[in-house]
Design a protein around this motif. Sequence first.
Motif, mmCIF file in Angstrom:
data_model
loop_
_atom_site.group_PDB
_atom_site.id
_atom_site.type_symbol
_atom_site.label_atom_id
_atom_site.label_comp_id
_atom_site.label_asym_id
_atom_site.label_seq_id
_atom_site.Cartn_x
_atom_site.Cartn_y
_atom_site.Cartn_z
ATOM 1 N N LEU A 176 0.672 -1.171 0.111
ATOM 2 C CA LEU A 176 -0.182 -0.074 0.003
ATOM 3 C C LEU A 176 0.993 1.427 0.035
ATOM 4 C CD1 LEU A 176 -2.861 -0.772 2.395
ATOM 5 C CD2 LEU A 176 -2.805 -0.739 0.320
ATOM 6 N N ASN A 177 0.470 2.375 -0.664
ATOM 7 C CA ASN A 177 1.164 3.468 -0.885
ATOM 8 C C ASN A 177 0.303 4.422 -0.503
ATOM 9 O OD1 ASN A 177 3.665 2.623 -1.669
ATOM 10 N ND2 ASN A 177 2.912 2.840 -3.778
ATOM 11 N N LEU A 178 0.529 5.565 0.489
ATOM 12 C CA LEU A 178 -0.411 6.352 0.919
ATOM 13 C C LEU A 178 -0.186 7.790 0.233
ATOM 14 C CD1 LEU A 178 -2.259 7.346 3.310
ATOM 15 C CD2 LEU A 178 -0.467 8.316 4.438
ATOM 16 N N ASN A 179 -1.229 8.134 -0.786
ATOM 17 C CA ASN A 179 -1.176 9.235 -1.555
ATOM 18 C C ASN A 179 -1.923 10.405 -1.035
ATOM 19 O OD1 ASN A 179 -0.913 11.055 -3.904
ATOM 20 N ND2 ASN A 179 -3.031 10.479 -4.617
ATOM 21 N N LEU A 180 -1.033 11.497 -0.483
ATOM 22 C CA LEU A 180 -1.587 12.476 0.351
ATOM 23 C C LEU A 180 -2.399 13.378 -0.833
ATOM 24 C CD1 LEU A 180 1.256 13.347 2.753
ATOM 25 C CD2 LEU A 180 -0.831 12.017 3.106
ATOM 26 N N GLY A 181 -3.823 13.659 -0.271
ATOM 27 C CA GLY A 181 -4.455 14.666 -1.251
ATOM 28 C C GLY A 181 -4.112 16.199 -0.637
ATOM 29 N N TYR A 182 -2.864 16.301 -0.144
ATOM 30 C CA TYR A 182 -2.400 17.760 0.336
ATOM 31 C C TYR A 182 -2.265 18.696 -0.666
ATOM 32 C CZ TYR A 182 -0.313 20.655 4.035
ATOM 33 O OH TYR A 182 -0.133 21.554 4.890
ATOM 34 N N GLY A 183 -2.281 18.261 -1.894
ATOM 35 C CA GLY A 183 -1.933 19.075 -3.171
ATOM 36 C C GLY A 183 -3.150 20.233 -3.322
ATOM 37 N N LYS A 184 -4.335 19.452 -2.974
ATOM 38 C CA LYS A 184 -5.606 19.952 -3.203
ATOM 39 C C LYS A 184 -5.743 21.276 -2.419
ATOM 40 C CE LYS A 184 -10.714 19.255 -3.553
ATOM 41 N NZ LYS A 184 -11.669 18.115 -3.487
ATOM 42 N N TYR A 185 -5.415 20.800 -0.857
ATOM 43 C CA TYR A 185 -5.341 21.635 0.221
ATOM 44 C C TYR A 185 -4.741 22.975 -0.214
ATOM 45 C CZ TYR A 185 -4.129 23.927 4.572
ATOM 46 O OH TYR A 185 -4.150 24.727 5.634
ATOM 47 N N LYS A 186 -3.374 22.571 -0.675
ATOM 48 C CA LYS A 186 -2.530 23.732 -0.977
ATOM 49 C C LYS A 186 -3.210 24.651 -2.139
ATOM 50 C CE LYS A 186 0.991 24.507 0.723
ATOM 51 N NZ LYS A 186 1.419 25.271 1.842
ATOM 52 N N ARG A 187 -3.610 24.158 -3.166
ATOM 53 C CA ARG A 187 -4.010 24.694 -4.210
ATOM 54 C C ARG A 187 -5.345 25.648 -3.603
ATOM 55 N NH1 ARG A 187 -3.408 19.848 -7.047
ATOM 56 N NH2 ARG A 187 -5.556 19.450 -6.719
ATOM 57 N N GLU A 188 -6.143 25.156 -2.811
ATOM 58 C CA GLU A 188 -7.329 25.917 -2.241
ATOM 59 C C GLU A 188 -6.588 27.131 -1.439
ATOM 60 O OE1 GLU A 188 -9.518 23.129 0.048
ATOM 61 O OE2 GLU A 188 -10.526 22.255 -1.649
ATOM 62 N N GLN A 189 -5.664 26.994 -0.625
ATOM 63 C CA GLN A 189 -5.023 28.042 0.144
ATOM 64 C C GLN A 189 -4.280 28.973 -0.950
ATOM 65 O OE1 GLN A 189 -5.864 28.157 3.002
ATOM 66 N NE2 GLN A 189 -4.014 27.679 4.177
ATOM 67 N N ARG A 190 -3.692 28.648 -2.048
ATOM 68 C CA ARG A 190 -3.214 29.546 -3.006
ATOM 69 C C ARG A 190 -4.279 30.462 -3.661
ATOM 70 N NH1 ARG A 190 0.458 25.233 -4.263
ATOM 71 N NH2 ARG A 190 -0.869 24.954 -5.953
ATOM 72 N N LYS A 191 -5.510 29.541 -3.857
ATOM 73 C CA LYS A 191 -6.725 30.454 -4.640
ATOM 74 C C LYS A 191 -7.256 31.454 -3.806
ATOM 75 C CE LYS A 191 -9.296 27.911 -7.110
ATOM 76 N NZ LYS A 191 -10.278 26.799 -7.612
ATOM 77 N N GLU A 192 -7.291 30.985 -2.164
ATOM 78 C CA GLU A 192 -7.905 31.826 -1.460
ATOM 79 C C GLU A 192 -6.795 33.245 -1.278
ATOM 80 O OE1 GLU A 192 -8.738 32.146 3.410
ATOM 81 O OE2 GLU A 192 -8.395 30.173 2.388
ATOM 82 N N ALA A 193 -5.792 33.011 -1.458
ATOM 83 C CA ALA A 193 -4.683 34.014 -1.175
ATOM 84 C C ALA A 193 -4.951 34.938 -2.445
ATOM 85 C CB ALA A 193 -3.488 33.408 -1.009
ATOM 86 N N GLU A 194 -5.186 34.235 -3.616
ATOM 87 C CA GLU A 194 -5.115 35.149 -4.632
ATOM 88 C C GLU A 194 -6.479 35.854 -4.681
ATOM 89 O OE1 GLU A 194 -5.018 32.226 -7.821
ATOM 90 O OE2 GLU A 194 -2.914 31.945 -7.945
ATOM 91 N N LEU A 195 -7.623 35.317 -4.308
ATOM 92 C CA LEU A 195 -8.921 36.107 -4.184
ATOM 93 C C LEU A 195 -8.542 37.344 -3.225
ATOM 94 C CD1 LEU A 195 -11.330 33.281 -4.150
ATOM 95 C CD2 LEU A 195 -10.855 34.976 -6.167
ATOM 96 N N GLU A 196 -7.883 36.929 -2.074
ATOM 97 C CA GLU A 196 -7.843 38.178 -0.949
ATOM 98 C C GLU A 196 -7.051 39.204 -1.694
ATOM 99 O OE1 GLU A 196 -5.873 36.366 2.411
ATOM 100 O OE2 GLU A 196 -7.968 35.665 3.079
ATOM 101 N N GLU A 197 -5.838 38.750 -2.451
ATOM 102 C CA GLU A 197 -4.831 40.057 -3.123
ATOM 103 C C GLU A 197 -5.972 40.772 -3.911
ATOM 104 O OE1 GLU A 197 -0.560 40.251 -5.179
ATOM 105 O OE2 GLU A 197 -1.996 38.569 -5.631
ATOM 106 N N LYS A 198 -6.540 40.194 -5.084
ATOM 107 C CA LYS A 198 -7.628 40.646 -5.851
ATOM 108 C C LYS A 198 -8.467 41.665 -5.277
ATOM 109 C CE LYS A 198 -10.580 39.735 -9.852
ATOM 110 N NZ LYS A 198 -11.236 38.766 -10.718
ATOM 111 N N GLU A 199 -9.070 41.190 -4.062
ATOM 112 C CA GLU A 199 -9.985 42.122 -3.315
ATOM 113 C C GLU A 199 -9.222 43.362 -2.808
ATOM 114 O OE1 GLU A 199 -13.015 41.744 0.434
ATOM 115 O OE2 GLU A 199 -12.286 40.013 -0.322
ATOM 116 N N MET A 200 -8.003 43.063 -2.661
ATOM 117 C CA MET A 200 -7.360 44.129 -1.670
ATOM 118 C C MET A 200 -7.006 45.485 -2.763
ATOM 119 S SD MET A 200 -3.258 44.016 -0.372
ATOM 120 C CE MET A 200 -2.760 44.043 -1.961
ATOM 121 N N TYR A 201 -6.693 44.772 -4.192
ATOM 122 C CA TYR A 201 -6.467 45.720 -5.139
ATOM 123 C C TYR A 201 -7.836 46.595 -5.581
ATOM 124 C CZ TYR A 201 -1.445 44.721 -5.672
ATOM 125 O OH TYR A 201 -0.170 44.356 -5.540
ATOM 126 N N GLN A 202 -8.836 45.688 -5.660
ATOM 127 C CA GLN A 202 -10.027 46.346 -5.991
ATOM 128 C C GLN A 202 -10.697 47.491 -4.888
ATOM 129 O OE1 GLN A 202 -11.185 45.963 -8.730
ATOM 130 N NE2 GLN A 202 -11.237 43.856 -9.519
#
Length: 246
Positions: free
Chosen positions: A145-171
């Motif tokens: 058995l290998n453990l495949n961490l779905g942690y990448g999805k979580y990191k992508r969500e974090q990056r997307k949240e940061a991008e949205l926050e940055e966009k809102e800040m500029y707006q």
Amino acid sequence: MYKLIIFLLIALPIGVFAQTVTTGTVFDYNKKSLTLPGVSVRNLNSKKVTTTSSTGKYTIPASVGDLIEFSAVGYHTDTLYLTSLLNRSIYLPVKSTSLMDVDVKGVRMNSQITDAKDPLAEKYTLLNTGGNLGRKRMKDKVGGLNLNLGYGKYKREQRKEAELEEKEMYQEEIDAGFSEKTITDLTKLQGEDLKHFMIIYRPSIESVKAERPFRYDYHISKAFVAWQKLTPQQRKLQDLPKLKPN
């Protein structure tokens, strides 16, 4: 004059401090409303360290561009790249410790695993390595058995949240700098002319990011010169190319 010097000496450290800290709250990733006290918060650039309060809140000295690390027993460590000093919500996922419950004998007898769900299935998936290589690994690696961490999805969500926050800040910055009052004070435009001027010449996020700090007064003045060269019909069109500030 004496009073002014005293005021500056008192006010300056407060202003500097307000610009060099970042704050936020740390939550459990699964239970979004559950705050996490005692989380270690470390600025990897300045080496400053603090911990979250009983309500999960933190305040730590920081500057834009710093890396902030969040770690706690039983949770995955997360690292945040600061694009701004705005208040943030951090979500830490729980670590998985459920592999001890796997039936090794049952795994060796089957070339495929079905319904092998981890209790934290939102973030982790158990994978079986198939074929001859998979059978060899089953012998060598406790069932293969290998453990495949779905942690990448979580990191992508974090990056997307940061991008949205940055966009809102500029707006928000553009709304304040390119406001009706500012434009009217500089150009005396009002009514429909003011409305169309703001639609045609509102600066884009890309142009504001490219020039820091963005000179809104200069942009408005330059746009007004271009506006005066338009015909009455052109001033009512919303699809005209926007002004590119120097």
